[in-house]
Design an enzyme around this catalytic site. Structure first.
Site, PDB file in Angstrom:
ATOM      1  N   GLU A   1      10.768  -8.051  -2.564  1.00 27.41           N
ATOM      2  CA  GLU A   1      11.324  -6.787  -2.079  1.00 27.41           C
ATOM      3  C   GLU A   1      10.714  -6.550  -0.723  1.00 27.41           C
ATOM      4  O   GLU A   1       9.506  -6.341  -0.603  1.00 27.41           O
ATOM      5  CB  GLU A   1      11.004  -5.675  -3.084  1.00 27.41           C
ATOM      6  N   LEU A   2      11.554  -6.643   0.319  1.00 28.05           N
ATOM      7  CA  LEU A   2      11.022  -6.816   1.667  1.00 28.05           C
ATOM      8  C   LEU A   2      11.421  -5.737   2.670  1.00 28.05           C
ATOM      9  O   LEU A   2      11.435  -5.978   3.873  1.00 28.05           O
ATOM     10  CB  LEU A   2      11.455  -8.183   2.200  1.00 28.05           C
TER      11      LEU A   2
ATOM     12  N   GLY B   1       6.491  -6.346  -0.005  1.00 30.11           N
ATOM     13  CA  GLY B   1       5.709  -6.274   1.230  1.00 30.11           C
ATOM     14  C   GLY B   1       6.605  -6.472   2.431  1.00 30.11           C
ATOM     15  O   GLY B   1       7.828  -6.317   2.358  1.00 30.11           O
ATOM     16  N   GLY B   2       5.996  -6.848   3.528  1.00 30.00           N
ATOM     17  CA  GLY B   2       6.738  -7.036   4.773  1.00 30.00           C
ATOM     18  C   GLY B   2       7.570  -8.313   4.739  1.00 30.00           C
ATOM     19  O   GLY B   2       7.270  -9.243   3.992  1.00 30.00           O
TER      20      GLY B   2
ATOM     21  N   GLU C   1      12.311  -2.890  11.233  1.00 33.24           N
ATOM     22  CA  GLU C   1      11.661  -1.908  10.366  1.00 33.24           C
ATOM     23  C   GLU C   1      10.405  -1.372  11.048  1.00 33.24           C
ATOM     24  O   GLU C   1       9.507  -2.142  11.390  1.00 33.24           O
ATOM     25  CB  GLU C   1      11.290  -2.540   9.024  1.00 33.24           C
TER      26      GLU C   1
ATOM     27  N   LYS D   1      -2.667  -8.804  -7.480  1.00 34.95           N
ATOM     28  CA  LYS D   1      -3.440  -8.563  -6.261  1.00 34.95           C
ATOM     29  C   LYS D   1      -2.861  -7.370  -5.529  1.00 34.95           C
ATOM     30  O   LYS D   1      -1.820  -7.447  -4.891  1.00 34.95           O
ATOM     31  CB  LYS D   1      -3.436  -9.772  -5.320  1.00 34.95           C
TER      32      LYS D   1
ATOM     33  N   TRP E   1       0.797  -1.230   0.000  1.00 36.99           N
ATOM     34  CA  TRP E   1       0.000   0.000   0.000  1.00 36.99           C
ATOM     35  C   TRP E   1       0.823   1.271   0.000  1.00 36.99           C
ATOM     36  O   TRP E   1       0.269   2.363  -0.104  1.00 36.99           O
ATOM     37  CB  TRP E   1      -0.932   0.017   1.218  1.00 36.99           C
ATOM     38  N   ASN E   2       2.133   1.166   0.151  1.00 32.55           N
ATOM     39  CA  ASN E   2       2.870   2.411   0.401  1.00 32.55           C
ATOM     40  C   ASN E   2       3.119   3.250  -0.849  1.00 32.55           C
ATOM     41  O   ASN E   2       3.048   4.470  -0.808  1.00 32.55           O
ATOM     42  CB  ASN E   2       4.152   2.139   1.177  1.00 32.55           C
TER      43      ASN E   2
ATOM     44  N   CYS F   1      10.144   1.613   1.720  1.00 31.28           N
ATOM     45  CA  CYS F   1      11.089   0.535   1.997  1.00 31.28           C
ATOM     46  C   CYS F   1      12.495   1.080   2.150  1.00 31.28           C
ATOM     47  O   CYS F   1      13.308   0.536   2.870  1.00 31.28           O
ATOM     48  CB  CYS F   1      11.016  -0.499   0.889  1.00 31.28           C
TER      49      CYS F   1
HETATM   50  O1  TXE Z   1       2.354  -5.884   4.595  1.00 32.96           O
HETATM   51  P1  TXE Z   1       2.083  -7.257   3.863  1.00 32.96           P
HETATM   52  P2  TXE Z   1       1.485  -5.086   5.657  1.00 32.96           P
HETATM   53  C1  TXE Z   1       6.407  -3.791   5.894  1.00 32.96           C
HETATM   54  C2  TXE Z   1       6.300  -2.677   6.901  1.00 32.96           C
HETATM   55  C3  TXE Z   1       4.921  -2.845   7.435  1.00 32.96           C
HETATM   56  C4  TXE Z   1       4.782  -4.343   7.429  1.00 32.96           C
HETATM   57  C5  TXE Z   1       3.366  -4.851   7.423  1.00 32.96           C
HETATM   58  O2  TXE Z   1       7.264  -2.860   7.896  1.00 32.96           O
HETATM   59  O3  TXE Z   1       4.807  -2.333   8.733  1.00 32.96           O
HETATM   60  O4  TXE Z   1       5.448  -4.752   6.254  1.00 32.96           O
HETATM   61  O5  TXE Z   1       2.630  -4.257   6.381  1.00 32.96           O
HETATM   62  C6  TXE Z   1      -0.326  -9.386   0.722  1.00 32.96           C
HETATM   63  N1  TXE Z   1       0.230 -14.462   1.021  1.00 32.96           N
HETATM   64  N2  TXE Z   1       6.153  -3.357   4.533  1.00 32.96           N
HETATM   65  O6  TXE Z   1       0.869  -5.997   6.653  1.00 32.96           O
HETATM   66  O7  TXE Z   1       1.170  -8.118   4.636  1.00 32.96           O
HETATM   67  C7  TXE Z   1      -1.116  -8.191   1.141  1.00 32.96           C
HETATM   68  O8  TXE Z   1      -2.478  -8.388   0.877  1.00 32.96           O
HETATM   69  C8  TXE Z   1       0.381 -13.656  -0.023  1.00 32.96           C
HETATM   70  C9  TXE Z   1       7.313  -3.123   3.728  1.00 32.96           C
HETATM   71  O9  TXE Z   1       0.581  -4.205   4.931  1.00 32.96           O
HETATM   72  O10 TXE Z   1       3.417  -7.800   3.527  1.00 32.96           O
HETATM   73  C10 TXE Z   1      -0.479  -7.114   0.301  1.00 32.96           C
HETATM   74  O11 TXE Z   1      -1.001  -7.162  -1.022  1.00 32.96           O
HETATM   75  N3  TXE Z   1       0.204 -12.321   0.051  1.00 32.96           N
HETATM   76  C11 TXE Z   1       7.001  -2.905   2.337  1.00 32.96           C
HETATM   77  C12 TXE Z   1       0.991  -7.524   0.289  1.00 32.96           C
HETATM   78  O12 TXE Z   1       1.011  -8.896   0.666  1.00 32.96           O
HETATM   79  C13 TXE Z   1      -0.135 -11.800   1.239  1.00 32.96           C
HETATM   80  C14 TXE Z   1       5.706  -2.441   1.895  1.00 32.96           C
HETATM   81  C15 TXE Z   1       1.870  -6.760   1.258  1.00 32.96           C
HETATM   82  O13 TXE Z   1       1.313  -6.795   2.537  1.00 32.96           O
HETATM   83  C16 TXE Z   1      -0.309 -12.609   2.372  1.00 32.96           C
HETATM   84  C17 TXE Z   1       4.631  -2.732   2.815  1.00 32.96           C
HETATM   85  C18 TXE Z   1      -0.107 -14.006   2.230  1.00 32.96           C
HETATM   86  N4  TXE Z   1      -0.235 -14.846   3.247  1.00 32.96           N
HETATM   87  C19 TXE Z   1       4.882  -3.156   4.084  1.00 32.96           C
HETATM   88  N5  TXE Z   1      -0.631 -11.804   3.406  1.00 32.96           N
HETATM   89  C20 TXE Z   1       8.107  -2.616   1.394  1.00 32.96           C
HETATM   90  N6  TXE Z   1       8.967  -3.591   1.137  1.00 32.96           N
HETATM   91  O14 TXE Z   1       8.170  -1.528   0.857  1.00 32.96           O
HETATM   92  C21 TXE Z   1      -0.668 -10.546   2.953  1.00 32.96           C
HETATM   93  N7  TXE Z   1      -0.379 -10.538   1.639  1.00 32.96           N
END
Ligand code: TXE
Length: 492
Positions: A250-251, A228-229, A385, A175, A151-152, A284
Site C-alpha cells: 500500500e503505497l 509505506g512510500g 505525493e 517491524k 508512522w502515519n 495515504c
Molecule cells: O517511508 P518508508 P518514509 C510516503 C510519504 C512519505 C514517504 C517517505 O510520501 O513522505 O513515503 O516516508 C520501512 N526495506 N508514505 O521514509 O521508508 C520503514 O522502516 C524494507 C506513504 O517514512 O516507506 C518503515 O517501517 N523496509 C505511506 C516503512 O518501511 C524499509 C506511509 C515505511 O517507511 C526499508 C508512509 C527497506 N529498504 C510514508 N526502508 C502510506 N502509503 O500511507 C524503510 N523501510
C-alpha cells in the site's frame, strides 16, 4: 526517558548489540523514549521464534474457532486500553488525541471481524473429472508474515495486516516504523495478555535502511505486507521477487477530490478540507488535489480558504486542536521543499506556505495549512505525493476532462466526487481508476470494506472478506477411492 524493549519469542529483549535509538515528540521536538536498534541477528532471532511458533501445536494445533476467540479477547483488551494507547501515539507521532482516540476505539472491530471470520474459511470439494478419486481443497496459512508498517497511522495500518494474518493462522514478524515504535511495543503487551502463544507475534524495532532488506529477503519469511512510500515499496517488491514471496503493498497516492458545479458547496468545502488537512495531510488517502468545475472555481476557492483559515493549529494532545504537527523531521523538510517547488512551478499561493510560527506551535514541526491555486495537472505539485497539509486546486471544464486529470497520475488509491446527480456519481465511480471512490463523503473506511490501490498505489486489498485470502494459500488434495492402484506401465 522511558526505555522500551522489543518482543521476540515471548521475551521482552533489547537488541543483541545493546544499541538503542531515541524517539522524539513532534510537538516538543524532544526525545522521550529509547527503542532497541535491531541488527540482522535480531531479525534472525525473531524469524526463528516465528517459525517455532508456527510449527508449535499451541498455535498450529488450535482450532480456527479457538484462534478467533484469541483475536476477540485481544479486541476486548484493545478496547479497554484504547485511550492509553492513543496518548502514547500522540506523544510519539503527534497525531491529534481526538483522532487517535477515535481510531483506537474503532480498531477492535478489525479483531472482532477477522476473529469471527477465522472459522468461516472453508475449502471446496471439486466434482473431479476422474473416476475413483476424491479431490478437495484446503485453505492453509502462508507461514511467517512480515508486516512492515509506517508512522502515519501506526497501529491501524498494522491492524489491517495483523488481524487477517492471525485469523488465517500465520505467525508475525512486525517491524514498525522507526518513527513510531513505542505504540507498537505497548500494543505487543496485549497480545501476550490475550494469551497468544509466545512467538506468534514478534516485534522487531529498528531502521528500515538497516534491517528492512534482511526481513524482506529472509528465507523464513513467507509473505511481506508493506505500507509505506512508493520508492521503498518498489525496493521491497523487487527483493521479495527474488525469493518469490507474495506481497501486499500500500503505497500512497495523489487522490483527487472532484467538485462538480451541481455539488452542495458547503459540504464539498468540508470534504475537501477534511481530505487534505486531517492528520496534517499525512494520510495515504489525502485528497491532495481539488479538481473544481471552472464555473464555481473562484467562489469555491474563496470558501475553501476561508474555512481552512479557521483550523486551530497547535498541541496535538489538546482536545480543541484541529491541525497537529508533521510527524518526522525529514517529512517536515520534504513538505517545505514541495511548497518551494510549487511556487517555482508558477502555482499561486492562496493560503499558508511556510513553517507555522503561531505561538501555539512552540518548537514543534508544524506546517501551515497550505492551498495552491492555478495549478496545472502536469506540475509536480499535482503529480507527486507530498504527504503534508498542501492542497493543489485545479480547474476543469467538463466531466471528461475531470476524469482525464483525476486519472492522470501514476497513483490510484482513492478519489472523491461531489455531485447531486446520480448518473454522474455512478459514471464517475466506474471510470475513476482508484481502489476507493467516495461520493459526497471522504475518508470513510471500515473493517468490512476492501481497501487498496490501483496502478502504482499498490497490490492487494486490506480489510473486508477478501483480505483474509491475502494470507492463505490453497492446497489441492487427491485421494484414491477406487481401491486399486493401476499398473503404471499400462497406458489407460
Ligand atoms: O517511508 P518508508 P518514509 C510516503 C510519504 C512519505 C514517504 C517517505 O510520501 O513522505 O513515503 O516516508 C520501512 N526495506 N508514505 O521514509 O521508508 C520503514 O522502516 C524494507 C506513504 O517514512 O516507506 C518503515 O517501517 N523496509 C505511506 C516503512 O518501511 C524499509 C506511509 C515505511 O517507511 C526499508 C508512509 C527497506 N529498504 C510514508 N526502508 C502510506 N502509503 O500511507 C524503510 N523501510
Amino acid at each position: 526517558m522511558k526505555s522500551y524493549n522489543m518482543l521476540i519469542g515471548g521475551e521482552w529483549v533489547g537488541a543483541a548489540s545493546g544499541e538503542t535509538f531515541e524517539t522524539e515528540n513532534p510537538f516538543t521536538g524532544k526525545s522521550w523514549a529509547t527503542i532497541p536498534r535491531s541488527g540482522v541477528d535480531d531479525v534472525d532471532r525473531a524469524a526463528a521464534a516465528a517459525r517455532k511458533a508456527f510449527n508449535d501445536p499451541s498455535w498450529s494445533g488450535l482450532s480456527a474457532s479457538a484462534r478467533g476467540a484469541l483475536l476477540r479477547r485481544f479486541a476486548d483488551l484493545l478496547a479497554a486500553n484504547a485511550d492509553r494507547l492513543a496518548e502514547v501515539e500522540t506523544q510519539d507521532n503527534g497525531k491529534l488525541i481526538a483522532e487517535m482516540r477515535g481510531q483506537l476505539r474503532y480498531m477492535p472491530q478489525w479483531y472482532y471481524y477477522f476473529g469471527g471470520l477465522a472459522d468461516k474459511v472453508e475449502g471446496r470439494v471439486i466434482p473431479i473429472d476422474k473416476p475413483g478419486v476424491f479431490n478437495f481443497t484446503r485453505e492453509e496459512p502462508l507461514g511467517i508474515v512480515a508486516a512492515i508498517t509506517p508512522w502515519n497511522s501506526p497501529l491501524m495500518l498494522a491492524t489491517w495486516k495483523l488481524a487477517p494474518a492471525l485469523a488465517a493462522g500465520n505467525t508475525i514478524l512486525w517491524k514498525p516504523s522507526e518513527f513510531s515504535s513505542a505504540s507498537a511495543l505497548e500494543f505487543g503487551r496485549l497480545f501476550e495478555e490475550a494469551g497468544f502463544p509466545p512467538g506468534v507475534v514478534n516485534i522487531v524495532t529498528g531502521f528500515g535502511s538497516e534491517i528492512g532488506s534482511h526481513i524482506v529477503s529472509h528465507p523464513q519469511v513467507d509473505k511481506v505486507a508493506f505500507t509505506g512510500g512508493d520508492r521503498t515499496g518498489q525496493g521491497v517488491y523487487e527483493l521479495a521477487a527474488k525469493s518469490i514471496k507474495p506481497v501486499t503493498l500500500e503505497l500512497g497516492g495523489k487522490s483527487a477530490n472532484i467538485v462538480f458545479e451541481d455539488a452542495v458547496l458547503e459540504d464539498a468545502v468540508k470534504g475537501v478540507v477534511s481530505g487534505i488537512f486531517a492528520a496534517s495531510g499525512q494520510t495515504c488517502i489525502a485528497g491532495s488535489r481539488a479538481l473544481v468545475h471552472r464555473s464555481i472555481y473562484p467562489a469555491f476557492v474563496e470558501a475553501l480558504v476561508a474555512f481552512a483559515k479557521t483550523a486551530r493549529i497547535g498541541d496535538p494532545s489538546s482536545e480543541n486542536t484541529q491541525v497537529g504537527p508533521i510527524t518526522t523531521r525529514p517529512q517536515l523538510t520534504k513538505v517545505l521543499e514541495y511548497i518551494e517547488i510549487a511556487k517555482a512551478e508558477g502555482a499561486t499561493l492562496a493560503l499558508g506556505g511556510k513553517r507555522a510560527s503561531d505561538p501555539a506551535c512552540g518548537d514543534g514541526w508544524f506546517v501551515e495549512p497550505t492551498i495552491f491555486t492555478d495549478v496545472a495537472p502536469a506540475m509536480r505539485i499535482a503529480q507527486e505525493e507530498v504527504f503534508g497539509p498542501v492542497l493543489a486546486a485545479i480547474p476543469f471544464d467538463n466531466d471528461e476532462q475531470a476524469i482525464e486529470i483525476a486519472n492522470g497520475t501514476i497513483y490510484g488509491l482513492a478519489a472523491g466526487v461531489w455531485t447531486q446527480s446520480i448518473s454522474r456519481a455512478l459514471t464517475m465511480s466506474q471510470r475513476l481508476r482508484a481502489g476507493t471512490v467516495w461520493v459526497n463523503t471522504y475518508r470513510a473506511v471500515s473493517y468490512m470494506s476492501p481497501f487498496g490501490g490501483f496502478k502504482r498505489s499498490g497490490i492487494g486489498r486490506e480489510s473486508g472478506l477478501s483480505a483474509i485470502r491475502e494470507y492463505l494459500q490453497e492446497k489441492s488434495v487427491w485421494i484414491d477411492i477406487s481401491g486399486t492402484v493401476p499398473n503404471p506401465f499400462v497406458q489407460r
